[in-house]
Design a protein around this motif. Sequence first.
Motif, PDB file in Angstrom:
ATOM      1  N   SER A 175     -42.076  85.188  23.272  1.00 26.84           N
ATOM      2  CA  SER A 175     -41.739  84.177  24.287  1.00 26.84           C
ATOM      3  C   SER A 175     -42.932  83.784  25.148  1.00 26.84           C
ATOM      4  O   SER A 175     -42.846  82.833  25.927  1.00 26.84           O
ATOM      5  N   GLN A 176     -44.038  84.520  25.040  1.00 30.56           N
ATOM      6  CA  GLN A 176     -45.197  84.206  25.877  1.00 30.56           C
ATOM      7  C   GLN A 176     -45.682  82.780  25.604  1.00 30.56           C
ATOM      8  O   GLN A 176     -45.741  82.333  24.471  1.00 30.56           O
ATOM      9  N   GLY A 177     -46.014  82.095  26.681  1.00 31.81           N
ATOM     10  CA  GLY A 177     -46.434  80.714  26.551  1.00 31.81           C
ATOM     11  C   GLY A 177     -45.286  79.734  26.601  1.00 31.81           C
ATOM     12  O   GLY A 177     -45.506  78.524  26.576  1.00 31.81           O
ATOM     13  N   SER A 178     -44.041  80.238  26.673  1.00 33.44           N
ATOM     14  CA  SER A 178     -42.861  79.371  26.758  1.00 33.44           C
ATOM     15  C   SER A 178     -42.211  79.518  28.123  1.00 33.44           C
ATOM     16  O   SER A 178     -42.448  80.494  28.845  1.00 33.44           O
ATOM     17  N   GLU A 179     -41.370  78.554  28.468  1.00 36.38           N
ATOM     18  CA  GLU A 179     -40.547  78.668  29.658  1.00 36.38           C
ATOM     19  C   GLU A 179     -39.190  78.041  29.360  1.00 36.38           C
ATOM     20  O   GLU A 179     -39.078  77.108  28.563  1.00 36.38           O
ATOM     21  N   PHE A 180     -38.168  78.593  29.965  1.00 34.58           N
ATOM     22  CA  PHE A 180     -36.796  78.144  29.749  1.00 34.58           C
ATOM     23  C   PHE A 180     -36.114  78.019  31.099  1.00 34.58           C
ATOM     24  O   PHE A 180     -36.495  78.699  32.061  1.00 34.58           O
ATOM     25  N   ALA A 181     -35.118  77.158  31.174  1.00 36.78           N
ATOM     26  CA  ALA A 181     -34.387  77.042  32.438  1.00 36.78           C
ATOM     27  C   ALA A 181     -33.737  78.376  32.787  1.00 36.78           C
ATOM     28  O   ALA A 181     -33.791  78.835  33.927  1.00 36.78           O
ATOM     29  N   ALA A 182     -33.111  79.025  31.791  1.00 38.57           N
ATOM     30  CA  ALA A 182     -32.435  80.306  32.026  1.00 38.57           C
ATOM     31  C   ALA A 182     -32.833  81.307  30.950  1.00 38.57           C
ATOM     32  O   ALA A 182     -33.033  80.936  29.788  1.00 38.57           O
ATOM     33  N   VAL A 183     -32.934  82.558  31.347  1.00 38.65           N
ATOM     34  CA  VAL A 183     -33.317  83.639  30.436  1.00 38.65           C
ATOM     35  C   VAL A 183     -32.394  84.824  30.664  1.00 38.65           C
ATOM     36  O   VAL A 183     -32.067  85.154  31.812  1.00 38.65           O
ATOM     37  N   THR A 184     -31.973  85.467  29.576  1.00 38.57           N
ATOM     38  CA  THR A 184     -31.243  86.730  29.668  1.00 38.57           C
ATOM     39  C   THR A 184     -32.047  87.800  28.945  1.00 38.57           C
ATOM     40  O   THR A 184     -32.367  87.648  27.760  1.00 38.57           O
ATOM     41  N   MET A 185     -32.396  88.861  29.661  1.00 40.97           N
ATOM     42  CA  MET A 185     -33.149  89.982  29.102  1.00 40.97           C
ATOM     43  C   MET A 185     -32.171  91.123  28.822  1.00 40.97           C
ATOM     44  O   MET A 185     -31.367  91.479  29.687  1.00 40.97           O
ATOM     45  N   ILE A 186     -32.236  91.700  27.611  1.00 44.14           N
ATOM     46  CA  ILE A 186     -31.343  92.800  27.244  1.00 44.14           C
ATOM     47  C   ILE A 186     -32.177  94.041  26.970  1.00 44.14           C
ATOM     48  O   ILE A 186     -33.033  94.052  26.083  1.00 44.14           O
ATOM     49  N   LEU A 187     -31.931  95.096  27.760  1.00 45.30           N
ATOM     50  CA  LEU A 187     -32.670  96.348  27.654  1.00 45.30           C
ATOM     51  C   LEU A 187     -31.876  97.360  26.831  1.00 45.30           C
ATOM     52  O   LEU A 187     -30.642  97.372  26.888  1.00 45.30           O
ATOM     53  N   PRO A 188     -32.547  98.235  26.076  1.00 45.82           N
ATOM     54  CA  PRO A 188     -31.829  99.291  25.347  1.00 45.82           C
ATOM     55  C   PRO A 188     -31.299 100.337  26.328  1.00 45.82           C
ATOM     56  O   PRO A 188     -31.969 100.648  27.315  1.00 45.82           O
ATOM     57  N   PRO A 189     -30.105 100.908  26.082  1.00 44.61           N
ATOM     58  CA  PRO A 189     -29.525 101.850  27.046  1.00 44.61           C
ATOM     59  C   PRO A 189     -30.171 103.228  27.028  1.00 44.61           C
ATOM     60  O   PRO A 189     -30.281 103.886  28.065  1.00 44.61           O
ATOM     61  N   ASN A 190     -30.595 103.693  25.846  1.00 43.19           N
ATOM     62  CA  ASN A 190     -31.166 105.036  25.724  1.00 43.19           C
ATOM     63  C   ASN A 190     -32.468 104.976  24.929  1.00 43.19           C
ATOM     64  O   ASN A 190     -32.537 105.431  23.780  1.00 43.19           O
ATOM     65  N   PRO A 191     -33.516 104.416  25.515  1.00 44.12           N
ATOM     66  CA  PRO A 191     -34.769 104.263  24.769  1.00 44.12           C
ATOM     67  C   PRO A 191     -35.433 105.601  24.466  1.00 44.12           C
ATOM     68  O   PRO A 191     -35.400 106.531  25.284  1.00 44.12           O
ATOM     69  N   ARG A 192     -35.997 105.699  23.277  1.00 41.20           N
ATOM     70  CA  ARG A 192     -36.713 106.910  22.871  1.00 41.20           C
ATOM     71  C   ARG A 192     -37.971 106.513  22.122  1.00 41.20           C
ATOM     72  O   ARG A 192     -38.031 105.447  21.525  1.00 41.20           O
ATOM     73  N   GLY A 193     -38.954 107.418  22.146  1.00 36.99           N
ATOM     74  CA  GLY A 193     -40.155 107.232  21.339  1.00 36.99           C
ATOM     75  C   GLY A 193     -40.846 105.911  21.579  1.00 36.99           C
ATOM     76  O   GLY A 193     -41.244 105.574  22.697  1.00 36.99           O
ATOM     77  N   ALA A 194     -40.970 105.127  20.490  1.00 38.83           N
ATOM     78  CA  ALA A 194     -41.685 103.853  20.560  1.00 38.83           C
ATOM     79  C   ALA A 194     -41.016 102.886  21.526  1.00 38.83           C
ATOM     80  O   ALA A 194     -41.693 102.080  22.172  1.00 38.83           O
ATOM     81  N   GLN A 195     -39.675 102.951  21.630  1.00 41.96           N
ATOM     82  CA  GLN A 195     -38.975 102.073  22.568  1.00 41.96           C
ATOM     83  C   GLN A 195     -39.408 102.353  24.004  1.00 41.96           C
ATOM     84  O   GLN A 195     -39.552 101.437  24.814  1.00 41.96           O
TER      85      GLN A 195
END
Length: 671
Positions: free
Chosen positions: A600-620
């Motif tokens: 998404s870098q270099g872009s812009e949107f009127a609205a954005v929804t970011m979704i995060l992982p609930p239990n990140p491990r390791g590389a996440q």
Amino acid sequence: MSTYNLDIALHTNLPLTELLKVAEQQGVITALDRHFAIELCELSNEPNELLQLLLTLLSKQLSSQHSCLPLQHIEFANPLGLRPQATITEDAPAPYCAIACQSDVATAPQQLATLLAQSSLVWCPNLGEEEDPLNRPLVLEQQRLYLRRYWRYEKSVADRLLSLATDSDIAVQLDGEPRFMQQVSALLDGLFPNHATDIDWQKIAAATTLSRNLSVITGGPGTGKTTTVTKVLLLLMHLQPALRLRLVAPTGKAAARLSESIKGSKARLQAELTGELESLLPALHAIPEEAATIHRLLGVIPDDSRFRHHQNNPLVLDLLIVDEASMVDLPLMAKLLDALPEKARLILLGDQDQLASVEAGAVLADICHGLRDGHQWRMQYSHQQSSRLSQLCGVKIPAGTRSEPLGDSLCMLRHSHRFKDDAGIGVLAAAVNNGTVNKAKEVWAKQYPELTWFEQQSSITAERALLKHCVEQYRPYLALAQQQAEPHQVLRAYNQFRVLSAMRTGEYGVDGLNLIITRQLAQAKLIVPSQEFYSGRPIIIRSNDYNLGLFNGDIGIILQDPSNQRLMAWFERADGSMMKVLPARLPSHDSCFAMTVHKSQGSEFAAVTMILPPNPRGAQMQLLCRELLYTAITRAKTHFSCSGTEPVFNLAVKQLTLRASGLASRLWSSH
């Protein structure tokens, strides 16, 4: 235990070759890391376990986008990052590996450096060896271990940037001709009418750029980087009409956006150039609008990592402008600078706080490193440059605390025109960028109308409110697709909203999100995904196709062709026109209801929804960082929403990505 002719030893409960297999099984190193170390040691006939461990760690660093292995960063108690609970068999002891120093632990990095210096694989330029006739594959410099290729990249980038960081011909003329100084100052006043008492940093950036062969304009989204550089180009084309300039960006999407921004800035300027400024109109029309990718500018050679343009076949230009410079990795920057003509000028634009490049290095962050003073950014102009800028801009510009060539070439824009000072998006972005968890909590607690928090449930399929939100946000563009509206209308409506994720794979990654959103939109009867290509399907290109003019990161939509009702893939060109491609001819691609923050870098949107992982491990866990959140938040112009849990969000706010590199210390002698 393996002991060497130093006061340092490797302690293990298994042979290192076995421990490396365990580390690979645990996912803390890759097969490439393990075999890289084994093969080099065998080729050099040096069966040294400690050396083999260091080579494994170097390969791991390169896989993690670091350009080197700083010896002082090694975790001596557990250098491989082994998880103690893991075992090879049910009754085997937990794998163990440590580097121990029998004397002062502070001397351990130096002792490791001594060990490396004795190896036939390693060249040490800081020990007085000016040339390396053996062309050894590894380089040790200032207790940083490099693969030779990356050492060359880093050194060549630093050398070229410092050679560029000099006064321009215009600066010499400004200093020697008072009338010329008055003329340029009047033009700056006309282009940057500032009625406030504060310093106009856009004006300062323009004056800085005029006066230097290298200039770096950095700042957050909406601070006016492109507007400023368009005015700079206007002045340069007026003062030097024969100037040959090119506009580039790292990706096709970023290049298209740069073209669009330059075109918009020119249109606004045309209306503003009245009275004495009318003399600038010919220069305005001469400013090019078309931007290219860096790869296209350099000339890609199929199946070859080299480009057509290089030191012995330089580019034909006088000035190069590079937008979204934070996305340019170390190898690509080295090749770009190598192809730059000796007397050419360079302007870099970008946000030093955004995510670093996908490949090795963080070049823009290293360039701006010398401006950081704790949590603050301070300009570091020399007394000569501060005096020159003060005369040009009619305001007192303070000199920095030290005088270094690079400091005179940098300018940071502070004021965002996209976000109001009290708007939720801007306030949240600032809190995240400063790494202040408590401030970020306060921002969410104030319930700004521009911000929405979706508390995460047990699984993404249980996120009813979130999925309903996504369906409603995508409904307008899909309704236009069903009505067979003009493709450019559909594409622009689609670009009003985007779902962003930190990763590609998994239920909370792009792949999983695209599947569940597709299912929800089908249930809402907004799409009919009965085949691979269907009306309304958004796609993102994953590889470059120079024949079609499609590049990695380009986004289009499958729509019916009004002329024959066949399904075609529609893309917007840099000039705003639409291009259609038969779906069967498309290079590799994915659906794009959701995309990674990196893409998404270099872009812009009127609205954005970011979704995060609930239990990140390791590389996440490594992916979730401050820069990722900041980049995601600042893609939104009017509304930002986040689905996650407070602990995971706070973890990302606190985690700052630091790429191991020696570039900053090469560029800033006092660091």
